[in-house]
Design an enzyme around this catalytic site. Structure first.
Site, short mmCIF file in Angstrom:
data_model
loop_
_atom_site.label_atom_id
_atom_site.label_comp_id
_atom_site.label_asym_id
_atom_site.label_seq_id
_atom_site.Cartn_x
_atom_site.Cartn_y
_atom_site.Cartn_z
N ARG A 137 0.91 -1.14 0.00
CA ARG A 137 0.00 0.00 0.00
C ARG A 137 0.95 1.19 0.00
NH1 ARG A 137 -4.83 0.43 4.46
NH2 ARG A 137 -3.21 1.35 5.76
N ARG A 223 -0.15 2.18 17.07
CA ARG A 223 -1.30 2.88 16.48
C ARG A 223 -2.52 1.97 16.60
NH1 ARG A 223 2.52 2.40 12.34
NH2 ARG A 223 1.00 1.05 11.33
N TYR A 275 -39.85 -2.42 -1.15
CA TYR A 275 -39.47 -2.41 -2.57
C TYR A 275 -39.22 -3.83 -3.08
CZ TYR A 275 -38.54 2.64 -2.28
OH TYR A 275 -38.65 3.98 -2.13
N ASP A 324 -34.02 5.20 3.43
CA ASP A 324 -34.21 5.86 4.74
C ASP A 324 -35.11 5.06 5.70
OD1 ASP A 324 -32.88 8.38 3.88
OD2 ASP A 324 -34.56 8.40 2.48
C1 LIG Z 1 -1.65 2.92 9.04
C2 LIG Z 1 -2.59 2.37 10.04
N1 LIG Z 1 -2.19 2.24 11.30
C3 LIG Z 1 -3.01 1.75 12.26
C4 LIG Z 1 -4.30 1.36 11.97
C5 LIG Z 1 -5.16 0.83 13.06
O1 LIG Z 1 -5.53 -0.49 12.84
P1 LIG Z 1 -6.49 -1.23 13.86
O2 LIG Z 1 -7.82 -0.56 13.75
O3 LIG Z 1 -6.55 -2.64 13.37
O4 LIG Z 1 -5.89 -1.07 15.18
C6 LIG Z 1 -4.75 1.48 10.66
C7 LIG Z 1 -6.11 1.06 10.33
O5 LIG Z 1 -6.45 0.64 9.29
C8 LIG Z 1 -3.88 2.00 9.67
O6 LIG Z 1 -4.26 2.13 8.40
#
Ligand SMILES: Cc1ncc(COP(=O)(O)O)c(C=O)c1O
Length: 382
Positions: A137, A223, A275, A324
């Site tokens: 990515r 993160r 629908y 909706d």
């Molecule tokens: C670059 C990056 N870091 C951290 C995360 C956090 O991942 P998670 O929600 O699995 O903790 C994401 C989520 O897609 C991410 O794209």
């Protein structure tokens, strides 16, 4: 959200659950700092409410997807360290530097644009290099690292605060072969950068699943997104945790999604619903018309499949999800009346509907179920 009237549809954010989840991750991570990943409208939980709770929890790092999310936070007065994890356009560099936002970088063009902006503003542009380790990515391929370091040496306006990467195959597998390979690639890149004179104050690699399973990926910062919202990245993450003899984190889902009955409608046996007339009653029935639809993020593939909760009972969805509206069968739920509370996701009495259940029915993952909830739906901290 403050308003003089009651809301027709809302998302409840459980403050205690979030603080609990932060505590669980902090315990796991020890000295490693914790970034609350609040990109994508805080995974549907609401960017500002979650930034507020992250602040209350004492988290100094926020992760967003883009400049716009960063600016919303700055304009609301949040002064934590904010890292843009997604793509920053070359023409956005000035705003990024001006707002003291950090960004991940992985090409020379972005680095040069940030340097120009910083020069112009007489500030430093703070960046985190993103390394390609196997996700393919965003990321700097190994072969390009030398070129990047040489360029950075010419640009004193750029401050490299961090080096990061992101796992490709850590959630929905019990096989750690690929994350191990990515970790090795990351360490190799870090080693190369350091040997070439780059000082790296903050290395970061771990997301929720890694923070739960792999201490060797912690480094200086983790993160974490999904886990802070009280959800497991996958069943395999939980199983891997148990297989390793680790105590599973006690995560509590933060989000509930609710609305009110818009109409109670008796219909005779043999009536068609919605629908396409995809459902036909087989008995005299009572339907609850519910004022939420696929526009709000309730996936249309849940037509005739999922259920909602009313008065602590399951009410099966009948017919197609409209833009909706949803119709649900309340024939067997006594006393349902106009404006009774409806739970689309979350608990009601002894019953609950999880993001995992909806994801399984909709053929997707819990991440998508929650992030798709329309940002216009009010988020309320309870
Ligand atoms: C670059 C990056 N870091 C951290 C995360 C956090 O991942 P998670 O929600 O699995 O903790 C994401 C989520 O897609 C991410 O794209």
């Amino acid at each position: 959200m403050e308003s003089g009237h009651r809301m027709i549809q809302w998302v409840e954010i459980d403050r205690k659950a979030f603080l609990n989840n932060v505590g669980e991750f902090k315990k796991r991570l020890g000295r490693t700092a914790l970034m609350a990943v609040i990109k994508a409208n805080a995974y549907g939980h609401g960017l500002l409410p979650m930034a507020r709770l992250a602040q209350e929890a004492g988290l100094g790092w926020l992760g967003v997807n883009n400049l716009e999310e960063g600016l919303v936070l700055r304009q609301a007065g949040f002064n934590q360290k904010i890292l843009i994890l997604g793509y920053t356009g070359l023409d956005q560099a000035k705003e990024v530097v001006q707002a003291d936002l950090r960004s991940v970088v992985y090409n020379l063009e972005s680095i040069r644009a940030l340097a120009r902006a910083a020069r112009c503003l007489r500030k430093k542009a703070i960046v985190h290099l993103k390394i390609e380790t196997g996700t393919n990515r965003q990321g700097i391929p190994g072969k390009k690292l030398g070129e990047i370091v040489r360029e950075l040496k010419k640009l004193p306006e750029i401050e490299v605060e961090g080096v990061s990467s992101h796992f490709a195959n850590i959630e929905d597998t019990t096989d750690d072969f690929y994350p191990k390979r990515q970790l090795a690639n990351f360490l190799e890149a870090v080693n190369f950068l350091e040997k070439n004179g780059l000082v790296i104050p903050i290395k970061h690699l771990a997301c929720s699943a890694a923070a739960i399973l792999f201490p060797e990926t912690y480094f200086d910062l983790a993160r974490v997104g999904l886990g802070l919202y009280g959800l497991w990245s996958s069943r395999e993450t939980l199983i891997s945790c148990q297989q390793r003899g680790q105590e599973p984190l006690k995560l509590k889902p933060v989000l509930s999604w609710r609305t009110r009955v818009a109409q109670v409608k008796p219909v005779s046996s043999g009536s068609y619903v919605g629908y396409g007339c995809t459902y036909r009653t087989t008995r005299a029935s009572k339907l609850a018309v519910i004022p939420v639809g696929y526009y709000d993020g309730y996936d249309r593939s849940l037509s005739n499949t999922a259920y909602v909760l009313i008065k602590g009972h399951r009410a099966q969805i009948r017919g197609r999800i409209c833009m909706d509206f949803i119709m649900a069968d309340v024939t067997d739920i006594p006393g349902v009346k106009l404006e009774d509370r409806v739970t689309l996701l979350g608990s009601d009495g002894q019953e609950k509907i999880t993001a995992e259940q909806l994801a399984s029915l909709a053929g997707t993952i819990n991440y998508e179920i929650i992030t798709r909830i329309n940002p216009l739906v009010p988020r309320v901290i309870v």
